[in-house]
Design an enzyme around this catalytic site. Structure first.
Site, PDB file in Angstrom:
ATOM      1  N   CYS A   1     -29.411  -9.072  49.332  1.00 25.47           N
ATOM      2  CA  CYS A   1     -28.462  -9.352  50.913  1.00 25.47           C
ATOM      3  C   CYS A   1     -29.694  -9.048  51.903  1.00 25.47           C
ATOM      4  CB  CYS A   1     -27.527  -7.980  50.965  1.00 25.47           C
ATOM      5  SG  CYS A   1     -27.972  -6.514  50.497  1.00 25.47           S
TER       6      CYS A   1
ATOM      7  N   ASP B   1     -27.656  -0.168  35.494  1.00 27.87           N
ATOM      8  CA  ASP B   1     -28.033   0.357  36.762  1.00 27.87           C
ATOM      9  C   ASP B   1     -29.427   1.614  36.535  1.00 27.87           C
ATOM     10  OD1 ASP B   1     -27.472  -0.365  40.013  1.00 27.87           O
ATOM     11  OD2 ASP B   1     -28.278   1.723  39.496  1.00 27.87           O
TER      12      ASP B   1
ATOM     13  N   ALA C   1     -26.442  -3.166  38.771  1.00 32.52           N
ATOM     14  CA  ALA C   1     -24.771  -3.580  38.761  1.00 32.52           C
ATOM     15  C   ALA C   1     -24.129  -2.494  39.870  1.00 32.52           C
ATOM     16  CB  ALA C   1     -24.041  -3.211  37.358  1.00 32.52           C
ATOM     17  N   ALA C   2     -24.848  -1.457  39.866  1.00 37.62           N
ATOM     18  CA  ALA C   2     -23.949  -0.285  40.779  1.00 37.62           C
ATOM     19  C   ALA C   2     -23.784  -0.634  42.297  1.00 37.62           C
ATOM     20  CB  ALA C   2     -24.744   0.880  40.636  1.00 37.62           C
ATOM     21  N   PRO C   3     -22.603  -0.655  42.879  1.00 40.77           N
ATOM     22  CA  PRO C   3     -21.393   0.244  42.308  1.00 40.77           C
ATOM     23  C   PRO C   3     -20.349  -0.699  41.691  1.00 40.77           C
ATOM     24  CG  PRO C   3     -21.025  -0.136  44.620  1.00 40.77           C
ATOM     25  CD  PRO C   3     -22.551  -0.697  44.361  1.00 40.77           C
ATOM     26  N   GLY C   4     -20.840  -1.857  41.169  1.00 43.53           N
ATOM     27  CA  GLY C   4     -19.916  -2.619  40.321  1.00 43.53           C
ATOM     28  C   GLY C   4     -19.013  -3.669  41.099  1.00 43.53           C
ATOM     29  N   GLY C   5     -19.397  -3.893  42.260  1.00 40.64           N
ATOM     30  CA  GLY C   5     -18.644  -5.111  42.957  1.00 40.64           C
ATOM     31  C   GLY C   5     -18.862  -6.292  42.445  1.00 40.64           C
ATOM     32  N   LYS C   6     -19.929  -6.774  42.034  1.00 36.52           N
ATOM     33  CA  LYS C   6     -20.139  -8.100  41.426  1.00 36.52           C
ATOM     34  C   LYS C   6     -19.858  -8.228  39.746  1.00 36.52           C
ATOM     35  CE  LYS C   6     -23.277  -9.526  44.843  1.00 36.52           C
ATOM     36  NZ  LYS C   6     -23.708  -8.158  45.309  1.00 36.52           N
TER      37      LYS C   6
HETATM   38  C1  LIG Z   1     -27.731  -4.354  45.961  1.00 31.94           C
HETATM   39  S1  LIG Z   1     -27.588  -3.152  44.901  1.00 31.94           S
HETATM   40  C2  LIG Z   1     -26.440  -3.686  43.828  1.00 31.94           C
HETATM   41  C3  LIG Z   1     -25.117  -4.067  44.060  1.00 31.94           C
HETATM   42  C4  LIG Z   1     -24.071  -4.421  43.227  1.00 31.94           C
HETATM   43  N1  LIG Z   1     -24.712  -5.659  42.244  1.00 31.94           N
HETATM   44  C5  LIG Z   1     -22.685  -4.804  43.388  1.00 31.94           C
HETATM   45  O1  LIG Z   1     -22.274  -5.925  43.585  1.00 31.94           O
HETATM   46  O2  LIG Z   1     -21.942  -3.885  43.749  1.00 31.94           O
HETATM   47  C6  LIG Z   1     -28.987  -2.932  44.024  1.00 31.94           C
HETATM   48  C7  LIG Z   1     -28.838  -1.605  42.838  1.00 31.94           C
HETATM   49  O3  LIG Z   1     -30.254  -1.813  42.090  1.00 31.94           O
HETATM   50  C8  LIG Z   1     -30.204  -0.624  41.391  1.00 31.94           C
HETATM   51  N2  LIG Z   1     -31.657  -0.601  40.922  1.00 31.94           N
HETATM   52  C9  LIG Z   1     -32.958  -0.455  41.547  1.00 31.94           C
HETATM   53  N3  LIG Z   1     -33.877  -0.405  40.867  1.00 31.94           N
HETATM   54  C10 LIG Z   1     -33.484  -0.945  39.519  1.00 31.94           C
HETATM   55  C11 LIG Z   1     -34.033  -1.022  38.353  1.00 31.94           C
HETATM   56  N4  LIG Z   1     -35.401  -0.949  38.164  1.00 31.94           N
HETATM   57  N5  LIG Z   1     -33.284  -1.184  37.374  1.00 31.94           N
HETATM   58  C12 LIG Z   1     -31.942  -1.319  37.374  1.00 31.94           C
HETATM   59  N6  LIG Z   1     -31.216  -1.035  38.546  1.00 31.94           N
HETATM   60  C13 LIG Z   1     -31.997  -0.995  39.849  1.00 31.94           C
HETATM   61  C14 LIG Z   1     -30.012   0.183  42.569  1.00 31.94           C
HETATM   62  O4  LIG Z   1     -29.672   1.660  42.100  1.00 31.94           O
HETATM   63  C15 LIG Z   1     -28.799  -0.340  43.162  1.00 31.94           C
HETATM   64  O5  LIG Z   1     -27.563  -0.014  42.674  1.00 31.94           O
END
Ligand SMILES: C[S@@+](CC[C@H](N)C(=O)[O-])C[C@H]1O[C@@H](n2cnc3c(N)ncnc32)[C@H](O)[C@@H]1O
Length: 474
Positions: free
Chosen positions: A410, A312, A286-291
């Site tokens: 993405c 996350d 989820a981070a940084p939480g946009g979606k």
């Molecule tokens: C593409 S970003 C997410 C962007 C977010 N959904 C948004 O819209 O703001 C991918 C995220 O996956 C997290 N991540 C990577 N491996 C993970 C895991 N095993 N479990 C949970 N989160 C994970 C990363 O820390 C990163 O924040």
């Protein structure tokens, strides 16, 4: 456009955290900026992300250095090949970075109004930068000779290096080959799109204001034209300093690309069709939480209530989810945990919808993050595809039969999208692929050769697959 030393200054960058260089009252001399730009390039070449690389740049230099280093990274492939032609023996890292940065900016001048420096001014200022730094001082004459030769023999040198694919496309050779493999007819269009700066796109928090009102506020208060994209987005005619836009601190909007704004409607429209009550939704990466925020805003816009668990693996990035939700006046249950190990955090209650915005190469957002292509390695694609496969498999049992999981990345590479989902569906007989956008390519519908892949127009590269779990779960 502001002017310093007879040099036109860049005014904007296409990044979501864009800073307007015109806001800086006293622009520092170009040689100081070039010195910092070369330091940023050195850091990126050593494997640091651009965000980390520019952290130590002083505030007064930051807007210019941000804009210039973006241009340098966009032209780095050509610049590196030119440097190799001008100086076949690789110079020290600081000399190499200053040469490559200056060459890249000289090239950028041809294609971007934002980097409109006179070539002779650029060279003079690069030599000045070299003389003033202990790391490059002894090589100032050498730098001067290389760059003056470039000015004299520019056309011949450029046509010589353009025979190399990584120089002409400004991407690593493996990346170009991967796209050629995945998209025999479209790889050039994708690479061309990656060369441009992305527009600034906002998502309006329709729980707090309407898109039409916000569009009016931008025009009336800031003289910024904007037009609607996606469900609640606005694409701005030019980038702007984000916290300076109307209602930032009140949570009226978020910066989010139009392609990313597809996630919430894709997942929730399907979920709302199947259930009239309150829904429990998992946002697994989820981070940084946009979606996460968009899921909550979109549900509110449909007068529906959802409870969101935002997970996350990175605790510091979880803090950013909390901060972003606070600014937007939204709330979710935020958990720092590994989505691939549900036994460590899951309470055993099935979810009515799951969003898996998986970690990926980010090959679709090169326009906004021009460093990404130089940071990734060929082996990253398969390593990340393996992690995505693990996350999908671990989360699938947490979904209620009849409900849907939206998988997205993405990335434009098929290993992280189409192929991933084909493998998943083949292995999970209870997974049915619903009509989904599939791979979206970075582009503007206004560019010649645009693929016009969907109704959004201008957006980043993305992949979406909506998977429904059949009622008879395995
Ligand atoms: C593409 S970003 C997410 C962007 C977010 N959904 C948004 O819209 O703001 C991918 C995220 O996956 C997290 N991540 C990577 N491996 C993970 C895991 N095993 N479990 C949970 N989160 C994970 C990363 O820390 C990163 O924040």
């Amino acid at each position: 456009m502001a002017s310093t030393n007879g040099v036109r200054q860049p005014t904007t960058v296409g990044d979501s955290t864009a800073v307007n260089a015109a806001d800086v009252h006293h622009s520092p001399p170009l040689w100081r900026q070039l010195h910092e730009v070369a330091a940023v390039l050195t850091a990126v070449r050593s494997g640091k992300s651009w965000t980390t690389a520019q952290v130590d740049v002083t505030d007064s230099l930051r807007p210019g250095v941000q804009a210039l280093s973006f241009e340098v990274l966009r032209h780095y492939g050509t610049a590196l090949a030119l440097r190799a032609a001008l100086a076949p023996r690789t110079p020290s890292a600081p000399v190499d970075a200053l040469l490559c940065s200056t060459l890249a900016l000289a090239l950028a001048q041809d294609v971007s109004v934002n980097a409109g420096y006179e070539p002779h001014t650029l060279v003079n200022q690069a030599v000045e930068a070299a003389k003033r730094s202990p790391a490059t001082k002894a090589q100032a004459s050498f730098i001067n000779a290389c760059l003056r030769r470039f000015l004299r023999e520019r056309d011949a040198l450029v046509s010589q290096v353009m025979r190399l694919p990584q120089a002409s496309w400004n991407h690593p050779a493996w990346w170009i080959q991967q796209l050629q493999h995945d998209y025999a007819d479209q790889w050039q269009t994708i690479l061309q799109a990656n060369a441009a700066a992305a527009p600034m796109t906002l998502r309006i928090n329709t729980a707090l204001t309407s898109r039409a009102d916000y569009q009016q506020a931008l025009l009336a208060g800031h003289d910024i034209k904007a037009w609607p994209v996606a469900h609640s987005g606005l694409q701005l005619a030019h980038s702007a300093y984000v916290p300076g836009l109307p209602g930032y601190h009140q949570g009226w909007f978020s910066v989010q690309d139009a392609a990313a704004q597809l996630a919430a409607p894709l997942l929730l429209d399907k979920a709302f069709e199947h259930s009239g009550g309150e829904l429990r939704v998992l946002d697994a990466c989820a981070a940084p939480g946009g979606k996460t925020a968009h899921l909550l805003e979109y549900a509110a816009s449909k007068a529906r209530h959802i409870e969101v668990v935002a997970l996350d693996v990175d605790p510091s990035r979880c803090e950013r989810i909390t901060q972003n939700l606070q600014r937007l006046q939204l709330s979710a249950q935020v958990i720092a945990a590994d989505a691939g190990q549900p036994e460590l955090w899951w309470d055993g209650q099935l979810f009515d919808a799951i969003l898996l915005d998986a970690p990926c190469t980010a090959s679709g957002i090169v326009r906004r993050h021009p460093d990404v292509r130089w940071l990734r390695r060929k082996t990253d694609v398969q390593q990340l595809a393996q992690l995505q496969r693990k996350l999908l498999a671990a989360l699938w049992p947490l979904l209620r039969p009849g409900a849907s999981l939206l998988y997205c990345t993405c990335s434009v590479f098929k290993a992280e999208g189409h192929e991933q989902i084909q493998t998943f569906v083949a292995r999970h007989t209870d997974a049915v692929l619903q009509p989904s956008p599939g791979h979206l390519f970075p582009q503007s519908p206004l560019q010649p050769g645009s693929m016009r892949d969907n109704r959004l127009g201008e957006h980043d590269g993305f992949f979406y697959a909506l998977l429904q779990k059949t009622a008879a779960s395995t």
